[in-house]
Design an enzyme around this catalytic site. Structure first.
Site, PDB file in Angstrom:
ATOM      1  N   ASP A 175      -3.653 -12.895  -8.465  1.00  0.00           N
ATOM      2  CA  ASP A 175      -4.934 -12.178  -8.504  1.00  0.00           C
ATOM      3  C   ASP A 175      -6.036 -13.219  -8.678  1.00  0.00           C
ATOM      4  OD1 ASP A 175      -5.641  -8.925  -9.331  1.00  0.00           O
ATOM      5  OD2 ASP A 175      -7.215 -10.433  -9.476  1.00  0.00           O
TER       6      ASP A 175
ATOM      7  N   ALA B  44      -0.230  -1.193   1.622  1.00  0.00           N
ATOM      8  CA  ALA B  44      -0.851   0.127   1.424  1.00  0.00           C
ATOM      9  C   ALA B  44      -2.241  -0.111   0.842  1.00  0.00           C
ATOM     10  CB  ALA B  44      -0.001   0.989   0.498  1.00  0.00           C
ATOM     11  N   SER B  45      -2.842  -1.267   1.193  1.00  0.00           N
ATOM     12  CA  SER B  45      -4.188  -1.528   0.642  1.00  0.00           C
ATOM     13  C   SER B  45      -5.249  -1.268   1.702  1.00  0.00           C
ATOM     14  CB  SER B  45      -4.276  -2.944   0.068  1.00  0.00           C
ATOM     15  OG  SER B  45      -4.116  -3.932   1.067  1.00  0.00           O
TER      16      SER B  45
ATOM     17  N   GLU C 245      -7.700   2.840  12.722  1.00  0.00           N
ATOM     18  CA  GLU C 245      -6.970   4.074  12.430  1.00  0.00           C
ATOM     19  C   GLU C 245      -7.625   5.226  13.173  1.00  0.00           C
ATOM     20  OE1 GLU C 245      -6.772   4.566   8.169  1.00  0.00           O
ATOM     21  OE2 GLU C 245      -5.711   2.659   7.905  1.00  0.00           O
TER      22      GLU C 245
ATOM     23  N   HIS D 231      -1.807   6.330   6.583  1.00  0.00           N
ATOM     24  CA  HIS D 231      -2.744   6.178   5.457  1.00  0.00           C
ATOM     25  C   HIS D 231      -2.605   7.324   4.446  1.00  0.00           C
ATOM     26  CE1 HIS D 231      -6.794   4.135   4.353  1.00  0.00           C
ATOM     27  NE2 HIS D 231      -6.169   4.580   3.274  1.00  0.00           N
TER      28      HIS D 231
ATOM     29  N   GLY E 118      -2.391   7.571  -0.954  1.00  0.00           N
ATOM     30  CA  GLY E 118      -3.007   8.305  -2.073  1.00  0.00           C
ATOM     31  C   GLY E 118      -3.044   9.798  -1.849  1.00  0.00           C
TER      32      GLY E 118
HETATM   33  P1  NAI Z   1      -8.437  -2.542  -8.066  1.00  0.00           P
HETATM   34  O1  NAI Z   1      -9.857  -2.913  -7.853  1.00  0.00           O
HETATM   35  O2  NAI Z   1      -8.049  -1.868  -9.317  1.00  0.00           O
HETATM   36  O3  NAI Z   1      -7.513  -3.857  -7.879  1.00  0.00           O
HETATM   37  C1  NAI Z   1      -7.697  -4.804  -6.875  1.00  0.00           C
HETATM   38  C2  NAI Z   1      -7.272  -6.159  -7.428  1.00  0.00           C
HETATM   39  O4  NAI Z   1      -7.277  -7.096  -6.362  1.00  0.00           O
HETATM   40  C3  NAI Z   1      -8.209  -6.679  -8.505  1.00  0.00           C
HETATM   41  O5  NAI Z   1      -7.467  -7.022  -9.659  1.00  0.00           O
HETATM   42  C4  NAI Z   1      -8.859  -7.900  -7.858  1.00  0.00           C
HETATM   43  O6  NAI Z   1      -9.184  -8.905  -8.778  1.00  0.00           O
HETATM   44  C5  NAI Z   1      -7.767  -8.330  -6.908  1.00  0.00           C
HETATM   45  N1  NAI Z   1      -8.212  -9.187  -5.824  1.00  0.00           N
HETATM   46  C6  NAI Z   1      -9.390  -9.145  -5.141  1.00  0.00           C
HETATM   47  N2  NAI Z   1      -9.411 -10.120  -4.204  1.00  0.00           N
HETATM   48  C7  NAI Z   1      -8.225 -10.770  -4.288  1.00  0.00           C
HETATM   49  C8  NAI Z   1      -7.649 -11.861  -3.587  1.00  0.00           C
HETATM   50  N3  NAI Z   1      -8.306 -12.494  -2.608  1.00  0.00           N
HETATM   51  N4  NAI Z   1      -6.426 -12.292  -3.965  1.00  0.00           N
HETATM   52  C9  NAI Z   1      -5.757 -11.686  -4.983  1.00  0.00           C
HETATM   53  N5  NAI Z   1      -6.242 -10.642  -5.673  1.00  0.00           N
HETATM   54  C10 NAI Z   1      -7.465 -10.185  -5.327  1.00  0.00           C
HETATM   55  O7  NAI Z   1      -8.051  -1.658  -6.793  1.00  0.00           O
HETATM   56  P2  NAI Z   1      -6.849  -0.619  -6.681  1.00  0.00           P
HETATM   57  O8  NAI Z   1      -7.293   0.701  -7.150  1.00  0.00           O
HETATM   58  O9  NAI Z   1      -5.630  -1.223  -7.274  1.00  0.00           O
HETATM   59  O10 NAI Z   1      -6.705  -0.546  -5.086  1.00  0.00           O
HETATM   60  C11 NAI Z   1      -6.159  -1.613  -4.338  1.00  0.00           C
HETATM   61  C12 NAI Z   1      -6.269  -1.327  -2.849  1.00  0.00           C
HETATM   62  O11 NAI Z   1      -5.567  -0.126  -2.516  1.00  0.00           O
HETATM   63  C13 NAI Z   1      -7.699  -1.139  -2.354  1.00  0.00           C
HETATM   64  O12 NAI Z   1      -7.857  -1.820  -1.137  1.00  0.00           O
HETATM   65  C14 NAI Z   1      -7.785   0.344  -2.039  1.00  0.00           C
HETATM   66  O13 NAI Z   1      -8.685   0.609  -0.993  1.00  0.00           O
HETATM   67  C15 NAI Z   1      -6.342   0.636  -1.600  1.00  0.00           C
HETATM   68  N6  NAI Z   1      -5.972   2.033  -1.699  1.00  0.00           N
HETATM   69  C16 NAI Z   1      -5.200   2.555  -0.684  1.00  0.00           C
HETATM   70  C17 NAI Z   1      -4.830   3.879  -0.697  1.00  0.00           C
HETATM   71  C18 NAI Z   1      -3.969   4.429   0.385  1.00  0.00           C
HETATM   72  O14 NAI Z   1      -4.017   5.622   0.643  1.00  0.00           O
HETATM   73  N7  NAI Z   1      -3.157   3.616   1.019  1.00  0.00           N
HETATM   74  C19 NAI Z   1      -5.274   4.782  -1.767  1.00  0.00           C
HETATM   75  C20 NAI Z   1      -5.992   4.119  -2.846  1.00  0.00           C
HETATM   76  C21 NAI Z   1      -6.338   2.797  -2.770  1.00  0.00           C
END
Ligand code: NAI
Length: 408
Positions: A173, A230-231, A261, A284, A287
């Site tokens: 991270d 899944a990000s 998408e 997608h 969530g």
């Molecule tokens: P969050 O903001 O809680 O965590 C993201 C983490 O990534 C943070 O700790 C941040 O410091 C870290 N980060 C940022 N840039 C980085 C890099 N270059 N290298 C390593 N770490 C890095 O976000 P959360 O809630 O955990 O969501 C993560 C992802 O999941 C987001 O992209 C969100 O859009 C996606 N997501 C996808 C869903 C789906 O339906 N597939 C549903 C909900 C979220």
């Protein structure tokens, strides 16, 4: 609490309506996403509006409905609202970014097991009448290494669940994170890629994460490892991933998000990953669960209630953040402590003017919180021994005031 009218559009989970009605608010629930004259008509009767991703609250819609006190996006994204315009006229916009955290984490865990056992292929073969009983390439996940890139809300949940399966978890991270359980921070991203049997991405879409996993990174990955995303679709070079699967460098992949998408379920989905062995493709849905929908409803409804009761703006996407504790004791009730909120244009001297008004009324400020951004200032204060209505009237008469409200 005063009778506040809430308009909930786009079939928001009924749990939100129930929660708001329990607190005495009047809630109107609609299944569709109105626009034009119909939207205007509905908004003109509402104090608060809740939408999902379809209803467009543009600058011109907001200009016509400056009376709105709050907007709730019962989803993650807020692109459908002109949040800058809302800020400039003093309307906070709330969303629910973390209500589906667990849903994504559970999907990822399921995919780790599914990839290890080639469940996707064996399932589709069985449906086609092909009996593929063999242990070839099928493994337990116990004892394997999971590398998490991004250790935020979702990444850290996956970490906990994966350890319960007996996996070793390492993570990378950009900010310092407390490792949960026995997980450990990897020395570097390359080190994580080199030793992980599964790599799962949980980073946001930023300039830094676009193309984070490209040809070079896939080459570094352990031969026979699997990749899960899944990000966000922009994070992985899909062509490079497809090539690595075709030549057998990677054993599989589970991809829920794509660079492009389909905009709706009616459009065709195309990807270079289609038809490749041990590749799980999902639309997608990380969530998308009933529980997440309910949690989103309750999370945004709770933001509405906290703002109405205490003026709390924590979590608003476009507003200075204040969460001032509200002390309510026999003593404060006797002193008729009132809470006032004021949104003003952020120019020098406003706080001095407001404090002068309080002092002219012979009242006493018990607590005060001010936060600003480049456009507006947001003030919440508790005042004793004052006619709250008169105080609000005088503050609102200042040329800098956008809105002033007596909360308690
Ligand atoms: P969050 O903001 O809680 O965590 C993201 C983490 O990534 C943070 O700790 C941040 O410091 C870290 N980060 C940022 N840039 C980085 C890099 N270059 N290298 C390593 N770490 C890095 O976000 P959360 O809630 O955990 O969501 C993560 C992802 O999941 C987001 O992209 C969100 O859009 C996606 N997501 C996808 C869903 C789906 O339906 N597939 C549903 C909900 C979220």
């Amino acid at each position: 609490m005063r009778k506040t009218r809430v308009l909930l559009l786009e079939a928001i989970h009924p749990g939100a309506k129930e929660m708001l009605e329990r607190e005495g608010l009047m809630v109107e629930l609609h299944p569709h996403s109105p626009s034009g004259a119909e939207l205007d008509e509905l908004l003109s009767k509402a104090n608060i509006v809740g939408i999902r991703s379809k209803t467009q609250l543009t600058a011109s819609v907001l200009e016509k409905h400056r009376h709105l006190e709050m907007i709730g996006c019962f989803c993650i994204g807020t692109d459908q609202v002109d949040t800058k315009k809302a800020n400039s006229i003093g309307i906070p916009v709330f969303n629910a970014p973390h209500s589906n955290t667990r849903s994504v984490a559970e999907l990822v865990i399921a995919e780790i097991v599914a990839l290890s056992r080639q469940l996707g292929d064996r399932n589709s073969n069985a449906h086609k009448g092909v009996w593929m009983k063999s242990a070839d390439g099928a493994r337990e996940v116990r004892g394997k290494t999971l590398g998490l890139i991004g250790y935020g809300h979702i990444g850290s949940q996956v970490s906990v669940l994966a350890e319960a399966f007996g996996m070793r978890v390492i993570f990378s991270d950009i900010i310092k994170k407390l490792p949960l359980g026995n997980s450990q921070r990897a020395d570097s991203l390359d080190e994580l890629l080199k030793v992980s049997d599964f790599v799962s991405l949980h980073v946001p879409d930023t300039a830094q994460t676009r193309g984070l996993i490209s040809k070079r990174e896939i080459k570094i990955m352990k031969r026979g490892a699997s990749l899960i995303n899944a990000s966000r679709g922009s994070v992985v070079d899909i062509e490079a991933l497809a090539e690595a699967i075709k030549v057998g460098d990677l054993a599989g992949a589970a991809i829920d998000v794509f660079p492009e998408e389909p905009a709706s379920n009616k459009q065709k989905f195309e990807s270079p990953l289609q038809g490749l062995p041990n590749v799980i493709l999902t639309p997608h849905i990380g969530g998308s669960t009933i529980e997440a929908q309910e949690a989103i409803g309750l999370e945004v409804a709770q933001s509405f209630l906290s703002f109405l009761a205490r003026g709390t703006t924590s979590g608003a996407v476009n507003f200075p953040q204040i969460d001032l504790a509200l002390l309510q004791t026999e003593e404060t009730r006797r002193a008729e402590r009132r809470r006032v909120m004021n949104v003003h244009r952020n120019v020098p001297g406003v706080l001095g003017e407001i404090n002068s008004i309080v002092s002219d009324l012979g009242a006493n400020i018990q607590a005060q919180g001010l936060a600003t951004d480049s456009t507006i200032g947001y003030l919440v204060m508790d005042v004793e021994s004052v006619d709250g209505v008169e105080l609000c009237k005088r503050i609102q008469a200042l040329s800098t005031s956008l809105r002033t409200q007596l909360l308690v």
